[in-house]
Design an enzyme around this catalytic site. Structure first.
Site, PDB file in Angstrom:
ATOM      1  N   HIS A   3       0.828  -1.196   0.000  1.00 30.63           N
ATOM      2  CA  HIS A   3       0.000   0.000   0.000  1.00 30.63           C
ATOM      3  C   HIS A   3       0.871   1.258   0.000  1.00 30.63           C
ATOM      4  O   HIS A   3       1.604   1.515   0.954  1.00 30.63           O
ATOM      5  CB  HIS A   3      -0.900  -0.052   1.237  1.00 30.63           C
ATOM      6  CG  HIS A   3      -1.784   1.120   1.417  1.00 30.63           C
ATOM      7  ND1 HIS A   3      -1.801   1.866   2.574  1.00 30.63           N
ATOM      8  CD2 HIS A   3      -2.690   1.690   0.595  1.00 30.63           C
ATOM      9  CE1 HIS A   3      -2.679   2.832   2.470  1.00 30.63           C
ATOM     10  NE2 HIS A   3      -3.233   2.759   1.276  1.00 30.63           N
ATOM     11  N   HIS A  62      -0.662  10.845  -2.892  1.00 28.05           N
ATOM     12  CA  HIS A  62      -1.959  10.492  -2.330  1.00 28.05           C
ATOM     13  C   HIS A  62      -2.841  11.711  -2.074  1.00 28.05           C
ATOM     14  O   HIS A  62      -3.981  11.773  -2.520  1.00 28.05           O
ATOM     15  CB  HIS A  62      -1.778   9.722  -1.014  1.00 28.05           C
ATOM     16  CG  HIS A  62      -3.062   9.362  -0.351  1.00 28.05           C
ATOM     17  ND1 HIS A  62      -3.718  10.209   0.525  1.00 28.05           N
ATOM     18  CD2 HIS A  62      -3.845   8.251  -0.444  1.00 28.05           C
ATOM     19  CE1 HIS A  62      -4.831   9.638   0.942  1.00 28.05           C
ATOM     20  NE2 HIS A  62      -4.936   8.445   0.369  1.00 28.05           N
TER      21      HIS A  62
END
Length: 240
Positions: free
Chosen positions: A9, A51
């Site tokens: 991740h 992100h």
């Protein structure tokens, strides 16, 4: 039962600054099968791996990434916030990041903002399309991907669709569960429907990992790779 596919991740984000070349290299070093990354465009339309909508948390910049040109973004430090040893780490351009992945690790591209078609074409140009998939929390981007780039595999969240049947109806390839939605029956139903099962979990609770292994989850989108592999080995090893 066989070992789960490991999806790192945001790269190996516990060992290196997330969504950077350093986190990618560490993910490969850990033996991950897939790297998960987030993309969004600069003011001049260049796709970057980041992100957050804004720059403050993971770079020395401030404000929205989309307000900066690529020339400006290329100068920012995306590593010092994590540790001084990563000083000078840059926000990766997507094309360069994919070049670094090619032939080494598969990709799961979460589109925060941007054109799914552009992402698809960049993967296809590198012969990476077969092993890649995408997802977005933006419903419009998900719909665009389904309509315009059907050959780019798509993931859906069980939390969004609420049933295996709805995931199948929306042409999903992968169905992702989390701690709140993971149930053995749902995993088995998804697998019976030829969906690849995946779990997202950023924590390191060994019981959560054990449940995932025993339920037969095929892919783990996780931060704590070493803890998961240790639990998995204990569950899968025959009793002596």
């Amino acid at each position: 039962m066989k070992q789960a596919v490991i999806v790192c991740h945001r790269g190996a984000c516990r060992h290196a600054p997330e969504n950077t070349f350093a986190s990618l290299e560490k993910a490969i070093e850990l033996g991950a099968d897939v790297v998960e990354l987030d993309v969004r465009p600069s003011r001049d339309g260049v796709l970057y791996v980041l992100h957050d909508e804004t720059l403050e948390r993971t770079t020395n910049g401030s404000g929205r990434l989309s307000d900066y040109s690529s020339a400006e973004l290329d100068l920012l430090d995306a590593g010092s916030w994590f540790s001084p040893e990563f000083s000078g780490e840059r926000i990766p351009r997507l094309d360069a990041f994919l070049d670094a992945c090619r032939g080494r690790i598969a990709t799961y591209v979460e589109i925060k903002e941007g054109d799914p078609g552009e992402v698809r074409d960049m993967l296809a140009a590198r012969d990476m399309l077969d092993d890649a998939w995408t997802f977005s929390f933006d419903q419009a981007i998900r719909a665009e991907a389904r309509a315009k780039v059907p050959d780019l595999k798509r993931m859906l969240l069980f939390a969004h669709v609420g049933s295996v049947e709805r995931a199948v109806a929306q042409d999903a390839h992968i169905l992702e569960f989390d701690v709140d939605t993971l149930e053995e029956q749902r995993v088995q139903e998804a697998r019976a429907a030829n969906l690849v099962t995946q779990m997202f979990y950023a924590g390191d609770d060994r019981q959560v990992f054990e449940n995932a292994v025993r339920f037969g989850v095929e892919q783990m989108n996780i931060d704590h790779v070493e803890v998961f592999r240790d639990v998995e080995s204990a569950v899968l090893s025959p009793v002596g």
